[in-house]
Design a protein around this motif. Structure first.
Motif, PDB file in Angstrom:
ATOM      1  N   LEU A 157       0.819  -1.212   0.000  1.00 13.55           N
ATOM      2  CA  LEU A 157       0.000   0.000   0.000  1.00 13.55           C
ATOM      3  C   LEU A 157       0.851   1.259   0.000  1.00 13.55           C
ATOM      4  CD1 LEU A 157      -2.691  -1.041   2.638  1.00 13.55           C
ATOM      5  CD2 LEU A 157      -2.942  -1.019   0.146  1.00 13.55           C
ATOM      6  N   PHE A 158       2.156   1.109   0.239  1.00 16.87           N
ATOM      7  CA  PHE A 158       3.061   2.260   0.330  1.00 16.87           C
ATOM      8  C   PHE A 158       4.116   2.165  -0.768  1.00 16.87           C
ATOM      9  CE2 PHE A 158       1.342   1.471   4.511  1.00 16.87           C
ATOM     10  CZ  PHE A 158       0.997   2.728   4.966  1.00 16.87           C
ATOM     11  N   LYS A 159       4.741   3.289  -1.052  1.00 12.35           N
ATOM     12  CA  LYS A 159       5.803   3.350  -2.048  1.00 12.35           C
ATOM     13  C   LYS A 159       7.113   2.940  -1.380  1.00 12.35           C
ATOM     14  CE  LYS A 159       7.738   6.346  -5.646  1.00 12.35           C
ATOM     15  NZ  LYS A 159       7.726   7.722  -6.226  1.00 12.35           N
ATOM     16  N   LEU A 160       7.471   1.675  -1.520  1.00 13.55           N
ATOM     17  CA  LEU A 160       8.630   1.121  -0.835  1.00 13.55           C
ATOM     18  C   LEU A 160       9.524   0.394  -1.827  1.00 13.55           C
ATOM     19  CD1 LEU A 160       6.809  -0.455   2.243  1.00 13.55           C
ATOM     20  CD2 LEU A 160       7.894   1.789   2.132  1.00 13.55           C
ATOM     21  N   THR A 161      10.765   0.192  -1.441  1.00 14.50           N
ATOM     22  CA  THR A 161      11.678  -0.613  -2.245  1.00 14.50           C
ATOM     23  C   THR A 161      11.391  -2.093  -2.000  1.00 14.50           C
ATOM     24  OG1 THR A 161      13.393  -0.764  -0.539  1.00 14.50           O
ATOM     25  CG2 THR A 161      13.437   1.177  -2.000  1.00 14.50           C
ATOM     26  N   SER A 162      11.972  -2.937  -2.859  1.00 13.34           N
ATOM     27  CA  SER A 162      11.799  -4.377  -2.691  1.00 13.34           C
ATOM     28  C   SER A 162      12.377  -4.842  -1.359  1.00 13.34           C
ATOM     29  CB  SER A 162      12.472  -5.119  -3.848  1.00 13.34           C
ATOM     30  OG  SER A 162      12.368  -6.513  -3.690  1.00 13.34           O
ATOM     31  N   ASN A 163      13.515  -4.275  -0.944  1.00 11.10           N
ATOM     32  CA  ASN A 163      14.118  -4.654   0.338  1.00 11.10           C
ATOM     33  C   ASN A 163      13.233  -4.253   1.513  1.00 11.10           C
ATOM     34  OD1 ASN A 163      16.507  -6.049  -0.245  1.00 11.10           O
ATOM     35  ND2 ASN A 163      17.593  -4.163  -0.716  1.00 11.10           N
ATOM     36  N   GLU A 164      12.584  -3.094   1.406  1.00 11.84           N
ATOM     37  CA  GLU A 164      11.694  -2.658   2.475  1.00 11.84           C
ATOM     38  C   GLU A 164      10.447  -3.538   2.543  1.00 11.84           C
ATOM     39  OE1 GLU A 164      12.915   2.102   2.548  1.00 11.84           O
ATOM     40  OE2 GLU A 164      11.289   1.400   1.262  1.00 11.84           O
ATOM     41  N   ARG A 165       9.935  -3.949   1.384  1.00  9.90           N
ATOM     42  CA  ARG A 165       8.808  -4.882   1.387  1.00  9.90           C
ATOM     43  C   ARG A 165       9.219  -6.212   2.005  1.00  9.90           C
ATOM     44  NH1 ARG A 165       7.885  -2.852  -3.801  1.00  9.90           N
ATOM     45  NH2 ARG A 165       8.897  -4.678  -4.724  1.00  9.90           N
ATOM     46  N   LYS A 166      10.443  -6.650   1.695  1.00 11.00           N
ATOM     47  CA  LYS A 166      10.936  -7.893   2.288  1.00 11.00           C
ATOM     48  C   LYS A 166      10.974  -7.783   3.806  1.00 11.00           C
ATOM     49  CE  LYS A 166      15.277  -8.453   2.688  1.00 11.00           C
ATOM     50  NZ  LYS A 166      16.723  -8.619   2.449  1.00 11.00           N
ATOM     51  N   THR A 167      11.470  -6.671   4.302  1.00  6.38           N
ATOM     52  CA  THR A 167      11.556  -6.475   5.751  1.00  6.38           C
ATOM     53  C   THR A 167      10.178  -6.548   6.390  1.00  6.38           C
ATOM     54  OG1 THR A 167      13.551  -5.121   5.536  1.00  6.38           O
ATOM     55  CG2 THR A 167      12.265  -4.864   7.555  1.00  6.38           C
ATOM     56  N   LEU A 168       9.192  -5.937   5.773  1.00  8.32           N
ATOM     57  CA  LEU A 168       7.845  -5.927   6.352  1.00  8.32           C
ATOM     58  C   LEU A 168       7.179  -7.287   6.203  1.00  8.32           C
ATOM     59  CD1 LEU A 168       6.615  -2.381   5.292  1.00  8.32           C
ATOM     60  CD2 LEU A 168       7.554  -3.133   7.479  1.00  8.32           C
ATOM     61  N   LEU A 169       7.456  -7.997   5.111  1.00  7.93           N
ATOM     62  CA  LEU A 169       6.944  -9.364   4.994  1.00  7.93           C
ATOM     63  C   LEU A 169       7.481 -10.234   6.121  1.00  7.93           C
ATOM     64  CD1 LEU A 169       6.733 -11.463   1.721  1.00  7.93           C
ATOM     65  CD2 LEU A 169       7.615 -12.473   3.805  1.00  7.93           C
ATOM     66  N   VAL A 170       8.788 -10.153   6.346  1.00  9.90           N
ATOM     67  CA  VAL A 170       9.407 -10.960   7.402  1.00  9.90           C
ATOM     68  C   VAL A 170       8.943 -10.489   8.778  1.00  9.90           C
ATOM     69  CG1 VAL A 170      11.602 -11.678   8.417  1.00  9.90           C
ATOM     70  CG2 VAL A 170      11.386 -11.477   5.943  1.00  9.90           C
ATOM     71  N   ALA A 171       8.682  -9.184   8.935  1.00 12.83           N
ATOM     72  CA  ALA A 171       8.150  -8.671  10.200  1.00 12.83           C
ATOM     73  C   ALA A 171       6.814  -9.322  10.512  1.00 12.83           C
ATOM     74  CB  ALA A 171       8.010  -7.152  10.127  1.00 12.83           C
ATOM     75  N   GLY A 172       5.970  -9.472   9.491  1.00 14.25           N
ATOM     76  CA  GLY A 172       4.693 -10.156   9.702  1.00 14.25           C
ATOM     77  C   GLY A 172       4.874 -11.616  10.058  1.00 14.25           C
ATOM     78  N   ALA A 173       5.812 -12.274   9.391  1.00 13.54           N
ATOM     79  CA  ALA A 173       6.082 -13.676   9.683  1.00 13.54           C
ATOM     80  C   ALA A 173       6.604 -13.857  11.106  1.00 13.54           C
ATOM     81  CB  ALA A 173       7.084 -14.220   8.675  1.00 13.54           C
ATOM     82  N   ALA A 174       7.560 -13.021  11.500  1.00 10.19           N
ATOM     83  CA  ALA A 174       8.121 -13.115  12.856  1.00 10.19           C
ATOM     84  C   ALA A 174       7.076 -12.778  13.901  1.00 10.19           C
ATOM     85  CB  ALA A 174       9.327 -12.180  12.985  1.00 10.19           C
ATOM     86  N   GLY A 175       6.255 -11.772  13.623  1.00 14.08           N
ATOM     87  CA  GLY A 175       5.203 -11.423  14.560  1.00 14.08           C
ATOM     88  C   GLY A 175       4.218 -12.553  14.757  1.00 14.08           C
ATOM     89  N   GLY A 176       3.854 -13.235  13.672  1.00 15.22           N
ATOM     90  CA  GLY A 176       2.934 -14.359  13.792  1.00 15.22           C
ATOM     91  C   GLY A 176       3.512 -15.488  14.616  1.00 15.22           C
ATOM     92  N   MET A 177       4.789 -15.801  14.399  1.00 17.37           N
ATOM     93  CA  MET A 177       5.427 -16.869  15.170  1.00 17.37           C
ATOM     94  C   MET A 177       5.569 -16.478  16.639  1.00 17.37           C
ATOM     95  SD  MET A 177       9.099 -18.723  14.522  1.00 17.37           S
ATOM     96  CE  MET A 177       9.799 -19.838  15.760  1.00 17.37           C
ATOM     97  N   ALA A 178       5.946 -15.221  16.895  1.00 23.14           N
ATOM     98  CA  ALA A 178       6.104 -14.761  18.280  1.00 23.14           C
ATOM     99  C   ALA A 178       4.786 -14.850  19.038  1.00 23.14           C
ATOM    100  CB  ALA A 178       6.629 -13.331  18.295  1.00 23.14           C
ATOM    101  N   ALA A 179       3.684 -14.506  18.366  1.00 20.41           N
ATOM    102  CA  ALA A 179       2.381 -14.541  19.031  1.00 20.41           C
ATOM    103  C   ALA A 179       1.885 -15.964  19.216  1.00 20.41           C
ATOM    104  CB  ALA A 179       1.370 -13.734  18.220  1.00 20.41           C
TER     105      ALA A 179
END
Length: 595
Positions: free
Chosen positions: A150-172
């Motif tokens: 939804l935001f204007k981001l680089t591919s690396n920034e999208r990767k970081t946020l994808l992994v942030a969601g994955a890590a958040g799901g596992m942590a919860a």
């Protein structure tokens, strides 16, 4: 130039990405809750015929032989969802997340974020011997990717946020925020940089904090206290436990992909494969109901040390068989919880002949070891078990056993159970991270100083005449700097320009130079070559004086890489020990005494 270099390349942009990551971590916590509730709902509906979201074990059902058809029905639904919804829901989640990061620019389709948790909940809720962590990693990653898109981001920034969601799901899901971050670093980020580590860690912390209010506190599997130190005999037993876990990890990996190869030989569409895997699950459930579903209760019982020996052997054999077959069929489900159960069963068998170190000691050690061996993520395996049990005294035994298991599978298998699936789709990834030698070598170490330069004051006619008599064209040089009387760089000309001039041309075209500096890392020069399309740069001392000090070309950078390879492969003895009684002319007869 050196004053601009630092340990890290992080910029204030990380603050913005971290804020987004924390929001994604909060969302992931609710996604994890939703997935757990869905698993509970489908388990109650299919096995007990009641509407409830409470987490229950399928082992307590009273369906009798009709139980066989429950996993088959669930698998048929998943096959239909995969064929007509999205094929991305097949598999255990983590390879799909890796593929999205490496190949798809960290873009995940929105429908995957919906279909993956539903399909996984149906699979586990109908008795599938899987865990929720793989699906929640993929689902959390999908939501993170959707928000990032939804935001204007680089591919690396999208990767970081994808992994942030994955890590958040596992942590919860597991109340394991540190292990979630380690899994991200060891398996998903493909880098060790603050620009990605900071947002992912903050997302994991946010999700773990939110879990306190919506799911509850950990540990997920409380255990009795174990000894702080187990002595040499216990540590040697941990080595053996690591070897056994590594062997089991290798067998499980081979079994999963052997099953997948068999399914590929079937003359039917892959949509029907999960139903065959579901039949294997149903038959296994008749033999041992405890092998069905996530099996948190069974894992907890193994860690408490109160599971009968015959059931321990049954868990190891039945769970391994139905897990490998069903996962190879392409259904939807995770790998962590099954690995914990199989590792716990292996540890239960080991406890029968290894030194007694307290209830659940060897199941706990083997759980961590099989995680480290199968997923090739050793630090995740160690910290994950500590966070699941809160037993810090297990740190040393876990570290030893996990390291040995990891070494075993690294030496015996080319790829892990996670990366093999990516490789089978025609891609290759490396799990080894190191500092690029081009990052620590500077231009001054590889540049050539014996450079032919052209005076800025020379006329084209005089230059053309000198080309026939001088050796300027015989040096193998392809780019020629143009300098003034103070050796300051003014322009550059190419070898082709000089050849045309020598053949009778009357004009010499000067080009604006793209330069390098002696104290620049070679990585910077490589990036500049990539951006400009040029492969040769004149080297100047600084922008103020612009004094020419050398030339650097692509082949110089390749020589730097060759030097790094030589340092890795060349073996030599640096320190030699000379014994005083060696070859110094000692009369050995003097060492003997007469009677």
């Amino acid at each position: 130039m050196n004053h601009k270099l630092g340990d890290f390349t992080c910029t204030p942009r990380v603050i913005t990405i971290s804020a987004l990551a924390m929001f994604i971590g909060l969302v992931s916590a609710f996604v994890a809750l939703g997935l757990l509730r869905l698993i509970g709902l489908f388990t109650n509906l299919f096995f007990f015929g009641r509407f409830s979201t409470a987490m229950v074990s399928a082992a307590g059902n009273h369906l009798g032989w009709l139980e066989i058809f429950v996993p088959v029905a669930g698998a048929l639904i998943i096959g239909l969802m995969a064929r007509y919804g999205s094929e991305r829901i097949r598999g255990h989640g983590i390879p799909e997340a890796i593929e999205a990061i490496l190949i798809n620019g960290s873009r995940v389709e929105p429908k995957v974020a919906i279909l993956k948790p539903i399909s996984s909940a149906i699979s586990i809720g109908t008795g599938g011997p899987f865990g929720a962590e793989g699906p929640i990693i993929m689902t959390g990653g999908a939501f993170g990717s959707m928000i990032a898109q939804l935001f204007k981001l680089t591919s690396n920034e999208r990767k970081t946020l994808l992994v942030a969601g994955a890590a958040g799901g596992m942590a919860a899901t597991f109340a394991s925020p540190v292990a979630a971050v380690l899994l991200a670093v060891e398996l998903l980020l493909f880098e060790w940089k603050p620009r990605s580590l900071v947002p992912v860690a903050l997302a994991s912390v946010t999700a773990a904090a939110a879990r306190r209010y919506i799911i509850g506190l950990g540990p997920l599997f409380p255990v009795v206290a174990h000894p702080v130190f187990i002595g040499p005999q216990g540590l040697l037993a941990c080595v053996l436990a690591g070897v056994l876990a590594g062997g089991l990890s290798a067998l499980l990996t081979l079994a999963v992909y052997a099953a997948e190869d068999v399914f590929r030989l079937l003359p039917i569409h892959w949509m029907w494969w999960p139903a065959i895997g579901g039949l294997a699950i149903g038959l296994g459930g008749l033999i041992l109901p405890q092998a069905l579903g996530v099996g948190y209760e069974t894992i907890g019982a193994l860690l408490q040390g109160d599971v009968p020996r015959t059931m321990i052997v049954g868990i190891l054999l039945v769970k391994s068989a139905i897990w490998a077959i069903s996962l190879g069929s392409g259904t939807s489900g995770g790998v962590l919880a099954p690995l914990l159960m199989m590792g716990g069963a292996l540890g239960g068998i080991e406890a029968m002949f290894m030194p007694h170190e307290g209830a659940g000691f060897w199941p706990l050690v083997s759980m961590g070891a099989i995680l480290g061996g199968t997923m090739r993520s050793p630090f995740t395996g160690v910290i994950f078990m500590l966070e699941l049990t809160h037993d810090v005294n297990m740190l040393l035994p876990l570290l030893l056993a996990v390291t040995v298991a990891h070494a075993f599978t690294v030496l015996t298998l080319r790829r892990s159970i996670l990366t093999e699936k990516v490789a089978r789709r025609g891609f290759h990834l490396s799990r080894e991270y190191a500092v690029d030698p081009l990052e620590i070598l500077f231009v001054r170490e590889v540049m050539r100083t014996n450079v032919a330069a052209i005076p800025a004051t020379v006329s084209p006619t005089d230059l053309a005449q000198s080309l026939h008599t001088d050796h300027i064209m015989r040096k193998g040089q392809h780019l020629y700097p143009v300098v003034d009387e103070k050796q300051r760089l003014m322009a550059v000309v190419t070898r082709g320009d000089l050849e045309r001039l020598a053949e009778g041309g009357t004009e010499l075209s000067h080009r604006e130079p793209v330069v390098a500096y002696p104290d620049e890392p070679l990585r910077v020069v490589v990036h500049r070559m990539s951006e400009t399309g040029l492969t040769r740069f004149p080297v100047i001392n600084n922008d103020r004086d612009r004094e020419l000090v050398g030339m650097v070309a692509l082949n110089d950078l390749l020589r730097a890489r060759t030097r790094s390879l030589e340092e890795e492969r060349h073996r030599e003895r640096v320190l030699r020990i000379h014994l005083p009684l060696g070859k110094a002319g000692v009369d050995h007869r003097a060492l003997h005494t007469s009677d």
